[in-house]
Scaffold this active site. Structure first.
Site, PDB file in Angstrom:
ATOM      1  N   TYR A  58       0.841  -1.187   0.000  1.00 45.77           N
ATOM      2  CA  TYR A  58       0.000   0.000   0.000  1.00 45.77           C
ATOM      3  C   TYR A  58       0.880   1.243   0.000  1.00 45.77           C
ATOM      4  CZ  TYR A  58      -3.670  -3.274   1.520  1.00 45.77           C
ATOM      5  OH  TYR A  58      -4.535  -4.332   1.627  1.00 45.77           O
ATOM      6  N   HIS A 124      -0.331 -12.109   1.169  1.00 45.91           N
ATOM      7  CA  HIS A 124      -1.263 -11.339   0.352  1.00 45.91           C
ATOM      8  C   HIS A 124      -1.744 -12.150  -0.839  1.00 45.91           C
ATOM      9  CE1 HIS A 124      -2.024  -6.733  -0.104  1.00 45.91           C
ATOM     10  NE2 HIS A 124      -3.139  -7.425  -0.219  1.00 45.91           N
ATOM     11  N   PRO A 219     -16.231  -4.712   4.232  1.00 40.85           N
ATOM     12  CA  PRO A 219     -17.565  -4.977   4.781  1.00 40.85           C
ATOM     13  C   PRO A 219     -18.580  -3.884   4.456  1.00 40.85           C
ATOM     14  CG  PRO A 219     -16.128  -4.140   6.498  1.00 40.85           C
ATOM     15  CD  PRO A 219     -15.262  -4.364   5.285  1.00 40.85           C
ATOM     16  N   LEU A 220     -18.090  -2.736   3.991  1.00 45.46           N
ATOM     17  CA  LEU A 220     -18.985  -1.640   3.595  1.00 45.46           C
ATOM     18  C   LEU A 220     -19.038  -1.482   2.077  1.00 45.46           C
ATOM     19  CD1 LEU A 220     -18.073   0.985   6.357  1.00 45.46           C
ATOM     20  CD2 LEU A 220     -19.967  -0.650   6.300  1.00 45.46           C
ATOM     21  N   GLY A 221     -18.621  -2.521   1.358  1.00 45.86           N
ATOM     22  CA  GLY A 221     -18.733  -2.480  -0.097  1.00 45.86           C
ATOM     23  C   GLY A 221     -18.019  -1.307  -0.724  1.00 45.86           C
ATOM     24  N   GLY A 223     -17.506   1.527   0.383  1.00 41.19           N
ATOM     25  CA  GLY A 223     -18.216   2.773   0.654  1.00 41.19           C
ATOM     26  C   GLY A 223     -19.654   2.799   0.186  1.00 41.19           C
ATOM     27  N   PHE A 224     -20.027   1.898  -0.709  1.00 37.20           N
ATOM     28  CA  PHE A 224     -21.389   1.944  -1.248  1.00 37.20           C
ATOM     29  C   PHE A 224     -22.438   1.726  -0.173  1.00 37.20           C
ATOM     30  CE2 PHE A 224     -25.190   0.138  -3.168  1.00 37.20           C
ATOM     31  CZ  PHE A 224     -25.465   1.075  -4.159  1.00 37.20           C
TER      32      PHE A 224
END
Length: 332
Positions: A58, A124, A219-221, A223-224
């Site tokens: 990253y 990874h 887990p929040l897609g 941000g969607f």
């Protein structure tokens, strides 16, 4: 404050982790601010999100450096997880699982993170040119050397090459069976959310049956599922969502019923409860071995995400969430 454990050794972490990737990689570059990200990590720790998830790729490297600035001050407060096995080039990413490289990469990560030990060291991606047992054996040597406490494996095929239906995680399951013969797997990281539930079919049961922790990525897609993204608003060119079919204006509009369902459940729990917290509570309900790792760059979202551990969904909530339509658009 709720705690969960990773692996048979019972390494304790907060119920909700913090994915540090968006602070320096894959999301809108113009919104990445070092000082703001540092405050976000501190806020997450204050709120009980002790697991900090990063990787050497990253940035590359800048994300570990950022986390290291926090660990220098607050190492006892954090459970640090980083990854090895991928190298970033100008226009490509390649796997490197050679044992010598893995050992050098671990030493470099330790220096950037400003710590003597990594709590969870994750592979990874497996290198197709190197037997995964050799890579895993080198990682096991790092545990025996006291540089790493536990080992984890990131699932294959979470995005690229995705196939619908059963068998999505067959490659990962085969790898897990192989490396488990070399050294115990303490955690598996794979995508899991209300709009990407595929891990429930085989990967999550595999972990539960063996006392292996499950780190729920995205887990929040991306941000969607927070309900804060507007269809058609667009993304910056360096944002990974600018290239994914599920984030076209058409697909975002088509998937709004999923967000609407999360909002309905949130309203039943009070005006302060958000769709994101409902989405995280759903992930947390999948088992005591499951730890969602949402990514964010903002302090307020880090605090809200951590608070999702206190949200208790009702049978009515679960019924409504089970009836949400399947997400439209693939990741291919």
């Amino acid at each position: 404050m709720e705690r969960r454990t990773i692996g048979a050794g019972g390494l304790a972490v907060g119920a909700v982790g913090l994915g540090c990737m968006p602070m320096s990689w894959a999301y809108s570059g113009s919104r990445q601010r070092g000082d703001a990200s540092l405050r976000t990590v501190h806020r997450a720790l204050d709120a009980g999100s002790t697991l900090l998830d990063t990787a050497d790729m990253y940035g590359p490297f800048t994300n570990e450096l950022l986390v290291g600035r926090v660990l220098k001050e607050r190492r006892p407060d954090a459970f640090v997880s980083t990854k090895v096995g991928l190298l970033v080039g100008e226009q490509h990413i390649v796997a490197n699982g050679r044992p010598g490289y893995v050992k050098r990469a671990c030493d470099a990560s330790l220096r950037r993170l400003q710590t003597d030990v990594i709590d969870l060291y994750q592979l990874h991606r497996a290198d197709p040119e190197v037997p995964v047992e050799e890579t895993w054996g080198a990682m096991a040597e790092l545990v025996r050397a006291g540089k790493v406490r536990a080992l984890g494996l990131c699932a294959m095929g979470a995005r690229g090459g995705r196939r619908s239906g059963a068998g999505l995680h067959d490659t990962t399951l085969r790898q897990l069976q192989r490396v488990q013969q070399v050294f115990p797997v303490s955690a598996v990281q794979a995508e899991l959310s209300v709009w990407s539930p595929e891990a429930l079919r085989s990967l999550l049961p595999w972990c539960e049956a063996r006392g292996v922790g499950f780190l729920a990525a995205m887990p929040l897609g991306n941000g969607f599922l927070t309900g804060t993204l507007t269809p058609g608003e667009g993304f910056e060119p360096d944002d990974l969502r600018a290239r994914h079919p599920r984030f076209t204006a058409e697909m975002m509009a088509a998937n709004q019923p999923i967000v609407a369902g999360l909002r309905r459940v949130a309203r039943r729990h009070g005006p302060e409860v958000t769709p994101a917290q409902v989405a995280l509570a759903w992930v947390l309900s999948r088992g005591r071995h499951v730890i969602p790792v949402p990514g964010t760059k903002q302090e307020r979202w880090a605090a809200q995400n951590a608070a999702a551990a206190q949200l208790r969904l009702t049978p009515e909530d679960f019924t409504e969430l089970a009836r949400l339509p399947a997400a439209q658009g693939s990741w291919d």
